[in-house]
Design an enzyme around this catalytic site. Structure first.
Site, PDB file in Angstrom:
ATOM      1  N   GLY A 134       0.790  -1.232   0.000  1.00  0.00           N
ATOM      2  CA  GLY A 134       0.000   0.000   0.000  1.00  0.00           C
ATOM      3  C   GLY A 134       0.815   1.271   0.000  1.00  0.00           C
ATOM      4  N   GLU A 176       4.515  -6.363   1.815  1.00  0.00           N
ATOM      5  CA  GLU A 176       4.038  -6.820   0.499  1.00  0.00           C
ATOM      6  C   GLU A 176       3.925  -5.662  -0.482  1.00  0.00           C
ATOM      7  OE1 GLU A 176       0.205  -8.354   1.528  1.00  0.00           O
ATOM      8  OE2 GLU A 176       1.005 -10.101   2.555  1.00  0.00           O
ATOM      9  N   GLY A 190       3.856  -3.490  -3.829  1.00  0.00           N
ATOM     10  CA  GLY A 190       3.632  -3.706  -5.257  1.00  0.00           C
ATOM     11  C   GLY A 190       3.937  -2.417  -5.995  1.00  0.00           C
ATOM     12  N   ARG A 207      -6.556   2.028 -15.579  1.00  0.00           N
ATOM     13  CA  ARG A 207      -6.650   2.803 -14.341  1.00  0.00           C
ATOM     14  C   ARG A 207      -7.382   4.137 -14.485  1.00  0.00           C
ATOM     15  NH1 ARG A 207      -2.730   4.535 -11.779  1.00  0.00           N
ATOM     16  NH2 ARG A 207      -3.526   4.056  -9.725  1.00  0.00           N
ATOM     17  N   TYR A 237     -10.446   4.060 -12.026  1.00  0.00           N
ATOM     18  CA  TYR A 237     -10.273   4.805 -10.762  1.00  0.00           C
ATOM     19  C   TYR A 237     -10.193   6.310 -10.968  1.00  0.00           C
ATOM     20  CZ  TYR A 237      -8.295   0.333  -9.073  1.00  0.00           C
ATOM     21  OH  TYR A 237      -8.072  -0.968  -8.739  1.00  0.00           O
ATOM     22  N   CYS A 267     -15.211   2.091 -27.937  1.00  0.00           N
ATOM     23  CA  CYS A 267     -16.472   2.813 -28.133  1.00  0.00           C
ATOM     24  C   CYS A 267     -17.069   3.152 -26.772  1.00  0.00           C
ATOM     25  CB  CYS A 267     -17.417   1.944 -28.931  1.00  0.00           C
ATOM     26  SG  CYS A 267     -17.431   0.253 -28.330  1.00  0.00           S
ATOM     27  N   GLU A 268     -16.279   3.783 -25.948  1.00  0.00           N
ATOM     28  CA  GLU A 268     -16.692   4.139 -24.587  1.00  0.00           C
ATOM     29  C   GLU A 268     -16.242   5.571 -24.359  1.00  0.00           C
ATOM     30  OE1 GLU A 268     -17.484   1.784 -21.915  1.00  0.00           O
ATOM     31  OE2 GLU A 268     -17.329  -0.022 -23.146  1.00  0.00           O
ATOM     32  N   TYR A 283      -0.179  -2.117 -12.023  1.00  0.00           N
ATOM     33  CA  TYR A 283      -1.606  -2.217 -12.348  1.00  0.00           C
ATOM     34  C   TYR A 283      -1.895  -1.652 -13.734  1.00  0.00           C
ATOM     35  CZ  TYR A 283      -1.467  -3.090  -7.373  1.00  0.00           C
ATOM     36  OH  TYR A 283      -1.134  -3.604  -6.140  1.00  0.00           O
TER      37      TYR A 283
END
Ligand SMILES: Cc1ncc(COP(=O)(O)O)c(C=O)c1O
Length: 386
Positions: A221, A249, A251, A287, A291, A316-317, A345
């Protein structure tokens, strides 16, 4: 204007003549710098790289060679870690869902398992008898990050609430599991040391009820702007209280800034806004759409007059926009730009939506390019359909 290590930037421009775009490119030197920062802040901790940030085998092998373990959240990630050469003792398996099928598949080589609920505990005890386990504590704390990334809030689906911890530690022992410690992961992209300290206080308060432990896993985190040094003493104090070895941990902290997504401009277009149309978009880097993540953008061309653009992909978004309101020199068709901070990510969340192959991935070693993953061929997208 955001920057990259000069050697990497030079190599990136050269790579445009060598490899098909779009591609992800990662700077190994930058990852090494982050490893050193973590090691300086937490000299005694054992580091488990969170595969979900970027699971390329070439990266995993290199991180293992630096002494990392692997943190996995699915059967696939555990098997991938084994494939990269990690031993069961070097792999931690997290997550609220561990199916019977997945537990069976790991019977011969069980990794460390992080228990996430009473049912999970009972299933693990039945199918992986005697496994080394940690119990994930849900500290019931708000943290300053995107709500989807705040995994330590009481209403999230992760871990067990503090009041349940002593009973479940006892139950796990009664069922023959080797309970070696507690696990805490508050969320991702955390920039405020105060959020971590609040989490550590929850573990401190549990100590009188659960007693000494061999391991405290304090999760990942770490946001890119977090002052790791502010956590050094509190982590050591907590470890001292429990007499425990600390596991971490990380990332994003290791790989986010080392990675870029390189894509070429296909055209320009004005509606009520001023767009650059790119060959890659949300299917390669989800992402921003998922988000609202903001990624800096660096032109890899010498261009004309500066303008402010939104960078749209091919989907198409209306949400397929990698960045908004970016000031850039006006490009020509075929000019390339780099979307920065895309190493975590990014490729791991890439989709094949709209039959879009996932991009090529390259690692700059400082001496040359290594292909971490070839571009997915179109045929692979329908290969399993008969
Ligand atoms: C249990 C656990 N550990 C570690 C991580 C890695 O987080 P980060 O990439 O923010 O360091 C995550 C991310 O979701 C996680 O869920």
């Amino acid at each position: 204007m955001p920057t990259l290590n000069p050697g990497f930037l030079r190599a990136l421009k050269e790579a445009l003549a060598l490899y098909p775009t779009p591609f992800y490119a990662y700077d190994w030197g930058r990852i090494r710098e982050q490893v050193e920062r973590l090691r300086r802040a937490f000299p005694k901790a054992r580091l488990f790289y969170a595969l979900k940030a970027n699971p390329r085998l070439g990266l995993l092998r290199r991180l293992r060679a630096l002494g990392f373990g692997a943190e996995a959240v699915s059967l696939g990630e555990v098997q991938r870690a084994y494939r990269a050469g990690f031993s069961p003792e070097e792999v931690l398996w997290n997550g609220p869902v561990k199916t019977e099928e997945a537990l069976w598949a790991l019977k011969e080589r069980p990794p460390w398992v992080v228990l996430d609920s009473e049912e999970d505990l009972l299933r693990v005890a039945r199918l992986l008898p005697g496994a080394r386990v940690l119990l994930r504590v849900n500290p019931d704390l708000p943290v300053a990050t995107h709500p989807h990334l705040a995994t330590g809030r009481g209403e999230s689906q992760f871990g067990v609430l503090p009041e349940e911890v002593p009973g479940l530690v006892a139950l796990a022992r009664e069922r023959g599991l080797r309970v070696l410690g507690l696990h805490l992961h508050l969320g991702s992209k955390l920039e405020d040391p105060g959020d971590f300290l609040a989490g550590y206080r929850v573990l401190e308060a549990l100590f009188p009820r659960v007693g000494p432990m061999e391991v405290l896993d304090l999760g990942g985190g770490f946001g890119l702007g977090l002052d790791l040094e502010a956590l050094r003493e509190p982590v050591e104090a907590l470890a001292g209280l429990y007499g425990a070895e600390v596991f971490l941990e990380p990332g994003r902290y290791l790989v986010a800034e080392a990675g870029v997504l390189v894509a070429r401009v296909v055209g320009r277009k004005r509606t009520r806004r001023n767009y650059l149309l790119l060959e890659a978009g949300m299917t390669s880097l989800l992402r921003p759409a998922l988000y609202g993540a903001v990624h800096p953008v660096l032109p890899l061309y010498e261009g004309g007059e500066e303008e402010v653009y939104d960078l749209a992909g091919p989907a198409c978004e209306a949400g397929d926009v990698l960045a908004r309101g970016v000031r850039l020199p006006r490009p020509k068709e075929g000019d390339a730009l780099a979307v920065l901070e895309a190493g975590a990510y990014g490729s791991s969340m890439a989709l094949t939506y709209l039959d879009t192959p996932r991009p090529l991935e390259l690692l700059w070693t400082g001496e040359g390019w290594e292909v971490l993953r070839r571009r997915e061929p179109l045929e692979a997208l329908w290969a399993e359909e008969g």
